[in-house]
Scaffold this active site. Structure first.
Site, PDB file in Angstrom:
ATOM      1  N   LYS A 125       0.844  -0.882   0.030  1.00 29.09           N
ATOM      2  CA  LYS A 125       0.061  -0.137  -0.028  1.00 29.09           C
ATOM      3  C   LYS A 125       1.208   0.950   0.019  1.00 29.09           C
ATOM      4  CE  LYS A 125      -0.681   0.486   5.029  1.00 29.09           C
ATOM      5  NZ  LYS A 125      -0.954  -0.567   6.355  1.00 29.09           N
ATOM      6  N   TYR A 143      18.556  29.899   9.803  1.00 26.05           N
ATOM      7  CA  TYR A 143      17.818  31.152  10.544  1.00 26.05           C
ATOM      8  C   TYR A 143      17.869  31.413  11.989  1.00 26.05           C
ATOM      9  CZ  TYR A 143      16.028  31.944   5.280  1.00 26.05           C
ATOM     10  OH  TYR A 143      15.748  31.719   4.141  1.00 26.05           O
TER      11      TYR A 143
HETATM   12  C1  PLP Z   1      -0.534  -1.853   6.853  1.00 27.66           C
HETATM   13  C2  PLP Z   1      -0.904  -2.755   7.171  1.00 27.66           C
HETATM   14  C3  PLP Z   1      -0.240  -4.144   7.430  1.00 27.66           C
HETATM   15  C4  PLP Z   1       1.450  -4.012   7.531  1.00 27.66           C
HETATM   16  O1  PLP Z   1       1.410  -3.965   8.701  1.00 27.66           O
HETATM   17  P1  PLP Z   1       3.555  -3.338   9.169  1.00 27.66           P
HETATM   18  O2  PLP Z   1       3.443  -3.625  10.485  1.00 27.66           O
HETATM   19  O3  PLP Z   1       4.182  -2.905   8.344  1.00 27.66           O
HETATM   20  O4  PLP Z   1       3.940  -4.774   8.769  1.00 27.66           O
HETATM   21  C5  PLP Z   1      -1.389  -5.226   7.316  1.00 27.66           C
HETATM   22  N1  PLP Z   1      -2.540  -5.240   7.997  1.00 27.66           N
HETATM   23  C6  PLP Z   1      -2.697  -4.330   7.729  1.00 27.66           C
HETATM   24  C7  PLP Z   1      -4.470  -4.152   7.737  1.00 27.66           C
HETATM   25  C8  PLP Z   1      -2.674  -3.025   7.190  1.00 27.66           C
HETATM   26  O5  PLP Z   1      -2.773  -1.347   7.084  1.00 27.66           O
END
Ligand code: PLP
Length: 376
Positions: free
Chosen positions: A36, A269
């Site tokens: 994702k 800055y």
């Molecule tokens: C992002 C996600 C994962 C992966 O989690 P990690 O901690 O990156 O391994 C698994 N399940 C769902 C539903 C997620 O949204």
């Protein structure tokens, strides 16, 4: 998705991603690679192609649009859309393109049943039922199980091929009890569903659970961060469990200019950093416009650093929009045009993602997503 005009270079090591994937797939038995958010900033197309080459046949993204894009990339394996569908159009897109949506609440399931009816579709619509067991984010409540099975009984075209839930604390040793609580709740829900539904896969574990909770591996797992080399247990007592994962992203930018400071000179800055002795600094072409957070600014020069010639060069003063100053007094060979590593680099001093995240006041996931936007 990319900022084409800056001087940062992001390098992605797809071999490292594949190697981490194999390790997690072996550990859990059945990994659904989570890609994702543009593969955690690593680039969905490139990562998906590499993983498919490495034998990965199952991937998970967030939205239906991401899933469709993954199909467009030529991936013909199983695709899960973790955020589910939100209208009939998305339902049909899933049906058409063989995308498995996570269905998380009752109205959604009812709409899906209606959409399917309206299509008089001949093939079954595979879906994943997501239950909330403690995150209190998405998912059916355990008490809704009878309602869910009722709807499915009356919609024979809908086929729950998977039941999933998500763990809130698998990367936090002090919260181990909550992991087991969620695990028990999940297996109870699954057992109940199994009394009335055709066989389905149970999927609970994220990266941390794959590495630390073998009893929660169940039928399939969803590794994300560990595939990208992030140790979920960084700076905890369980750090060793995530050791040996390979780094996957490297970010570099050129030195624009090198200059000497006299005692009393201030840098950048607000004059937050002041030299107390003669020193040399390098101005690197990376700043908060490149998602190199202004929170990495340092008034002392004792914290956040870049890597130059294999040595740590601490940030001095405030990070600017497109520039950051680093102390190179101890790296006298530094010249304009040299490469500074914001993340990664070679040698024992290479900057790990967890380290940069800690300086940044965040987690590896966010560092990847932010810096990854500089990919071209
Ligand atoms: C992002 C996600 C994962 C992966 O989690 P990690 O901690 O990156 O391994 C698994 N399940 C769902 C539903 C997620 O949204």
């Amino acid at each position: 998705m990319s900022i084409p005009y800056n001087l940062l270079r992001v390098r992605i090591d797809t071999n490292a991603i594949c190697s981490n994937y194999r390790k997690l797939h072996q550990a859990g038995g059945q990994a659904i690679a989570v890609v994702k958010s543009d593969a955690y900033g690593h680039g969905l197309k490139k990562v998906a192609n590499a993983l498919a080459q490495a034998g990965c046949t199952r991937m998970a993204v967030g939205t239906v649009d991401e899933a469709a894009y993954l199909r467009d990339c030529g991936f013909d394996g199983q695709i899960m859309a973790l955020l589910g569908t939100h209208n009939a159009e998305e339902d049909l897109e899933c049906l058409r393109r063989g995308i498995i949506p996570c269905i998380t609440h009752v109205e959604q399931l009812q709409r899906l049943a209606l959409t399917l009816q309206s299509q008089s579709a001949h093939k079954p619509f595979p879906l994943c039922l997501k239950f909330d067991t403690g995150m209190r984010r998405l998912g059916f409540a355990a008490a809704e199980t009878p309602m869910v099975t009722g709807i499915l009984r009356n919609a024979p075209g809908l086929r729950a091929v998977m039941v999933a839930s998500h763990l809130a604390t698998a990367d936090t040793p002090e919260e181990e009890a909550f992991v087991h609580q969620q695990g028990r709740e999940f297996t109870t829900i699954c057992a109940l569903l199994a009394e009335t539904l055709p066989p389905f896969e149970r999927c609970l574990a994220n990266s941390a659970a794959i590495l630390a909770f073998p009893d929660l591996h169940l039928d399939a797992q969803r590794p994300g961060i560990a595939m990208y080399g992030g140790n979920p247990f960084h700076a905890t007592d369980w750090e060793e469990l995530g050791a040996g994962l390979l780094p996957t992203m490297e970010v570099q930018a050129p030195v624009l200019q090198v200059r000497d400071l006299a005692p009393g000179d201030s840098v950048s800055y607000g004059r937050t950093f002041r030299a107390t002795e003669p020193m040399r600094i390098a101005i690197v072409a990376a700043g908060y416009a490149d998602a190199y957070s202004r929170g990495l600014s340092s008034a002392t020069g004792n914290g956040p650093a870049m890597l130059l010639h294999g040595c740590r060069a601490p940030i001095v003063g405030r990070v600017c929009m497109q520039m950051t100053a680093v102390d190179v007094t101890h790296i006298p060979q530094t010249r304009s045009g040299d490469t500074a590593f914001l993340l990664g680099g070679t040698g024992t001093e290479a900057i790990r993602v967890e380290e940069l995240a800690a300086w940044w006041g965040t987690i590896s996931y966010e560092v990847y997503c932010m810096l990854g936007m500089n990919r071209r």
